[in-house]
Design a protein around this motif. Structure first.
Motif, PDB file in Angstrom:
ATOM      1  N   GLN A 267       8.379  15.349  -3.602  1.00 60.56           N
ATOM      2  CA  GLN A 267       8.780  14.533  -2.454  1.00 60.56           C
ATOM      3  C   GLN A 267       7.943  14.861  -1.216  1.00 60.56           C
ATOM      4  OE1 GLN A 267      13.285  15.187  -3.032  1.00 60.56           O
ATOM      5  NE2 GLN A 267      13.192  13.134  -2.139  1.00 60.56           N
ATOM      6  N   GLU A 268       7.559  16.112  -1.085  1.00 59.78           N
ATOM      7  CA  GLU A 268       6.722  16.483   0.061  1.00 59.78           C
ATOM      8  C   GLU A 268       5.360  15.820  -0.029  1.00 59.78           C
ATOM      9  OE1 GLU A 268       4.877  20.493   2.181  1.00 59.78           O
ATOM     10  OE2 GLU A 268       6.329  20.661   0.545  1.00 59.78           O
ATOM     11  N   ARG A 269       4.779  15.805  -1.228  1.00 58.19           N
ATOM     12  CA  ARG A 269       3.475  15.163  -1.402  1.00 58.19           C
ATOM     13  C   ARG A 269       3.576  13.648  -1.183  1.00 58.19           C
ATOM     14  NH1 ARG A 269       3.509  18.730  -5.812  1.00 58.19           N
ATOM     15  NH2 ARG A 269       3.932  17.006  -7.264  1.00 58.19           N
ATOM     16  N   VAL A 270       4.658  13.054  -1.673  1.00 56.57           N
ATOM     17  CA  VAL A 270       4.865  11.622  -1.467  1.00 56.57           C
ATOM     18  C   VAL A 270       5.015  11.321   0.020  1.00 56.57           C
ATOM     19  CG1 VAL A 270       6.470   9.710  -1.849  1.00 56.57           C
ATOM     20  CG2 VAL A 270       5.815  11.178  -3.751  1.00 56.57           C
ATOM     21  N   ALA A 271       5.767  12.168   0.731  1.00 60.35           N
ATOM     22  CA  ALA A 271       5.973  11.957   2.168  1.00 60.35           C
ATOM     23  C   ALA A 271       4.654  12.041   2.926  1.00 60.35           C
ATOM     24  CB  ALA A 271       6.975  12.980   2.700  1.00 60.35           C
ATOM     25  N   LEU A 272       3.789  12.973   2.553  1.00 58.71           N
ATOM     26  CA  LEU A 272       2.489  13.096   3.216  1.00 58.71           C
ATOM     27  C   LEU A 272       1.634  11.852   2.981  1.00 58.71           C
ATOM     28  CD1 LEU A 272       1.605  16.836   2.504  1.00 58.71           C
ATOM     29  CD2 LEU A 272       2.227  15.814   4.695  1.00 58.71           C
ATOM     30  N   ARG A 273       1.652  11.356   1.757  1.00 52.12           N
ATOM     31  CA  ARG A 273       0.889  10.142   1.468  1.00 52.12           C
ATOM     32  C   ARG A 273       1.421   8.959   2.271  1.00 52.12           C
ATOM     33  NH1 ARG A 273      -2.404   8.993  -2.841  1.00 52.12           N
ATOM     34  NH2 ARG A 273      -3.035  10.751  -4.151  1.00 52.12           N
TER      35      ARG A 273
ATOM     36  N   GLN B 123       0.818  -1.204   0.000  1.00 51.42           N
ATOM     37  CA  GLN B 123       0.000   0.000   0.000  1.00 51.42           C
ATOM     38  C   GLN B 123       0.857   1.262   0.000  1.00 51.42           C
ATOM     39  OE1 GLN B 123      -3.495   0.211   2.483  1.00 51.42           O
ATOM     40  NE2 GLN B 123      -3.590  -2.014   2.710  1.00 51.42           N
ATOM     41  N   LEU B 124       1.994   1.201   0.661  1.00 50.51           N
ATOM     42  CA  LEU B 124       2.921   2.328   0.600  1.00 50.51           C
ATOM     43  C   LEU B 124       3.425   2.538  -0.823  1.00 50.51           C
ATOM     44  CD1 LEU B 124       5.031   1.691   3.834  1.00 50.51           C
ATOM     45  CD2 LEU B 124       3.428   3.571   3.458  1.00 50.51           C
ATOM     46  N   ILE B 125       3.795   1.439  -1.475  1.00 48.04           N
ATOM     47  CA  ILE B 125       4.299   1.527  -2.849  1.00 48.04           C
ATOM     48  C   ILE B 125       3.212   2.060  -3.774  1.00 48.04           C
ATOM     49  CG2 ILE B 125       5.168   0.184  -4.803  1.00 48.04           C
ATOM     50  CD1 ILE B 125       6.432  -1.725  -2.762  1.00 48.04           C
ATOM     51  N   GLN B 126       2.005   1.546  -3.635  1.00 52.88           N
ATOM     52  CA  GLN B 126       0.904   1.973  -4.492  1.00 52.88           C
ATOM     53  C   GLN B 126       0.549   3.440  -4.267  1.00 52.88           C
ATOM     54  OE1 GLN B 126      -2.114  -0.863  -3.496  1.00 52.88           O
ATOM     55  NE2 GLN B 126      -1.414  -2.390  -4.980  1.00 52.88           N
ATOM     56  N   SER B 127       0.599   3.881  -3.029  1.00 50.79           N
ATOM     57  CA  SER B 127       0.313   5.278  -2.735  1.00 50.79           C
ATOM     58  C   SER B 127       1.370   6.188  -3.346  1.00 50.79           C
ATOM     59  CB  SER B 127       0.241   5.493  -1.219  1.00 50.79           C
ATOM     60  OG  SER B 127      -0.038   6.835  -0.911  1.00 50.79           O
ATOM     61  N   CYS B 128       2.616   5.762  -3.256  1.00 51.44           N
ATOM     62  CA  CYS B 128       3.702   6.536  -3.857  1.00 51.44           C
ATOM     63  C   CYS B 128       3.557   6.589  -5.377  1.00 51.44           C
ATOM     64  CB  CYS B 128       5.030   5.909  -3.458  1.00 51.44           C
ATOM     65  SG  CYS B 128       6.490   6.844  -3.995  1.00 51.44           S
ATOM     66  N   ALA B 129       3.238   5.429  -5.968  1.00 50.85           N
ATOM     67  CA  ALA B 129       3.061   5.381  -7.418  1.00 50.85           C
ATOM     68  C   ALA B 129       1.863   6.216  -7.864  1.00 50.85           C
ATOM     69  CB  ALA B 129       2.895   3.933  -7.867  1.00 50.85           C
ATOM     70  N   ARG B 130       0.809   6.217  -7.038  1.00 50.54           N
ATOM     71  CA  ARG B 130      -0.371   7.004  -7.367  1.00 50.54           C
ATOM     72  C   ARG B 130      -0.060   8.483  -7.396  1.00 50.54           C
ATOM     73  NH1 ARG B 130      -4.883   7.330 -10.254  1.00 50.54           N
ATOM     74  NH2 ARG B 130      -6.503   8.559  -9.206  1.00 50.54           N
ATOM     75  N   GLU B 131       0.722   8.949  -6.452  1.00 48.72           N
ATOM     76  CA  GLU B 131       1.093  10.357  -6.417  1.00 48.72           C
ATOM     77  C   GLU B 131       1.970  10.724  -7.608  1.00 48.72           C
ATOM     78  OE1 GLU B 131       1.136  14.145  -5.680  1.00 48.72           O
ATOM     79  OE2 GLU B 131      -0.060  12.732  -4.499  1.00 48.72           O
TER      80      GLU B 131
ATOM     81  N   VAL C 270      12.447   7.624  -4.873  1.00 50.35           N
ATOM     82  CA  VAL C 270      11.909   8.792  -5.564  1.00 50.35           C
ATOM     83  C   VAL C 270      12.991   9.832  -5.764  1.00 50.35           C
ATOM     84  CG1 VAL C 270      10.308  10.734  -5.327  1.00 50.35           C
ATOM     85  CG2 VAL C 270       9.551   8.416  -4.780  1.00 50.35           C
ATOM     86  N   SER C 271      13.814  10.024  -4.773  1.00 52.81           N
ATOM     87  CA  SER C 271      14.882  11.022  -4.882  1.00 52.81           C
ATOM     88  C   SER C 271      15.881  10.651  -5.970  1.00 52.81           C
ATOM     89  CB  SER C 271      15.591  11.173  -3.532  1.00 52.81           C
ATOM     90  OG  SER C 271      16.646  12.100  -3.614  1.00 52.81           O
TER      91      SER C 271
ATOM     92  N   GLN D 278      12.897   3.946   2.286  1.00 54.44           N
ATOM     93  CA  GLN D 278      13.414   3.375   1.037  1.00 54.44           C
ATOM     94  C   GLN D 278      12.679   3.937  -0.177  1.00 54.44           C
ATOM     95  OE1 GLN D 278      16.037   1.484   0.516  1.00 54.44           O
ATOM     96  NE2 GLN D 278      16.529   1.391   2.684  1.00 54.44           N
ATOM     97  N   LEU D 279      11.372   4.123  -0.056  1.00 54.16           N
ATOM     98  CA  LEU D 279      10.611   4.702  -1.162  1.00 54.16           C
ATOM     99  C   LEU D 279      10.999   6.149  -1.408  1.00 54.16           C
ATOM    100  CD1 LEU D 279       7.076   3.170  -0.468  1.00 54.16           C
ATOM    101  CD2 LEU D 279       8.551   2.702  -2.427  1.00 54.16           C
ATOM    102  N   MET D 280      11.228   6.896  -0.333  1.00 47.52           N
ATOM    103  CA  MET D 280      11.657   8.283  -0.501  1.00 47.52           C
ATOM    104  C   MET D 280      13.026   8.356  -1.182  1.00 47.52           C
ATOM    105  SD  MET D 280       9.283  10.296   0.505  1.00 47.52           S
ATOM    106  CE  MET D 280      10.233  11.813   0.534  1.00 47.52           C
ATOM    107  N   LEU D 281      13.920   7.440  -0.824  1.00 46.46           N
ATOM    108  CA  LEU D 281      15.223   7.386  -1.480  1.00 46.46           C
ATOM    109  C   LEU D 281      15.079   7.032  -2.958  1.00 46.46           C
ATOM    110  CD1 LEU D 281      17.343   5.560   1.251  1.00 46.46           C
ATOM    111  CD2 LEU D 281      17.482   7.968   0.585  1.00 46.46           C
TER     112      LEU D 281
END
Length: 258
Positions: free
Chosen positions: A130-136, A109-117, A242-243, A237-240
């Motif tokens: 990255q801020e929007r991804v972090a909030l999700r 669900q974390l991965i899907q939320s990140c991909a959705r954003e 994305v970065s 790891q997802l934030m890294l």
């Protein structure tokens, strides 16, 4: 002479018959036959019985919650650890989303939320991505943490309330014992002991329900904290990821994720 002897025998027989029974014999006659926990439960007042049954049910709920949450924490924790380690490899967000498939665990669900954003951003690599991804990710972590902690609150309630419920049963039983003393006009231990024993049994059951509930609650709280830490690692790891993709200007998804 024989008449005097017969008269003495009759007088002695009558005196023995009218003599008071020894206190020990009375006490033994009044003592209940069964002083086992089950026997005391059967002989208790209806209010004390209700307290004991409630505490027994609370103890059963405690162990049921413990078994269910331990199985859930171990299963979800092992899966979260496995998926978090998979994110440490050299892969893109699209690849991570594709590997997740149709699963519905917390890391997925974390991965899907990140991909959705990323999909909603249209590939725009601005400073707010990255801020929007972090909030999700933070919202998903909070939701998953509430889900895994569901049911542990009842343990805290049982641990806090059970001793007082048992104490109520004790007070009620001792009150009945004093009423029995007043009605029987005797202070014999045989009259007082059964009611006090039943009352103390209620207190014992209260402690039996409360102590494991407190210990299990603290254990589950540590387990939930460890699980939240795993989700925090997955989010990091997802934030890294994305970065890295942002720095490489490659933020295209091959699969739309919900």
């Amino acid at each position: 002479m024989q008449s005097n002897f017969g008269l003495r025998h009759v007088i002695l027989t009558v005196a023995l018959a009218l003599a008071p029974t020894p206190a020990l014999a009375i006490d033994q006659a009044l003592l209940p036959r069964n002083l086992s926990p089950w026997g005391m439960f059967l002989g208790a007042d209806v209010v004390v019985k209700t307290v004991m049954v409630g505490l027994a049910v609370a103890s059963l709920v405690t162990w049921t919650v413990w078994l269910a949450k331990i199985i859930e924490l171990r299963r979800k924790g092992a899966l979260a650890l496995q998926r978090t380690r998979a994110l440490e490899g050299n892969l893109t967000l699209a690849e991570a989303s594709a590997r997740a498939g149709d699963a519905n665990d917390a890391v997925v669900q974390l991965i899907q939320s990140c991909a959705r954003e990323a999909e909603l951003s249209g590939g725009v690599l601005d400073d707010g991505l990255q801020e929007r991804v972090a909030l999700r990710l933070e919202r998903v972590e909070a939701a998953m943490s509430r889900q895994i902690a569901r049911g542990t609150g009842v343990l805290a309630t049982i641990g806090a309330v059970a001793p007082f419920v048992g104490l109520f049963g004790t007070v009620w039983g001792i009150m009945n014992s004093f009423i029995g003393i007043s009605e029987s006009h005797t202070t014999s231990l045989a009259v007082v002991a059964p009611g006090i024993a039943e009352a103390l049994l209620a207190t014992a059951l209260g402690l039996v329900a409360a102590i494991p509930a407190v210990v299990i609650y603290n254990h589950l709280v540590r387990g939930v904290a460890n699980y939240r830490a795993l989700l925090g690692d997955a989010s990091a790891q997802l934030m890294l990821l994305v970065s890295r993709q942002r720095d490489q200007r490659e933020f295209r998804l091959t699969r739309a994720a919900e």
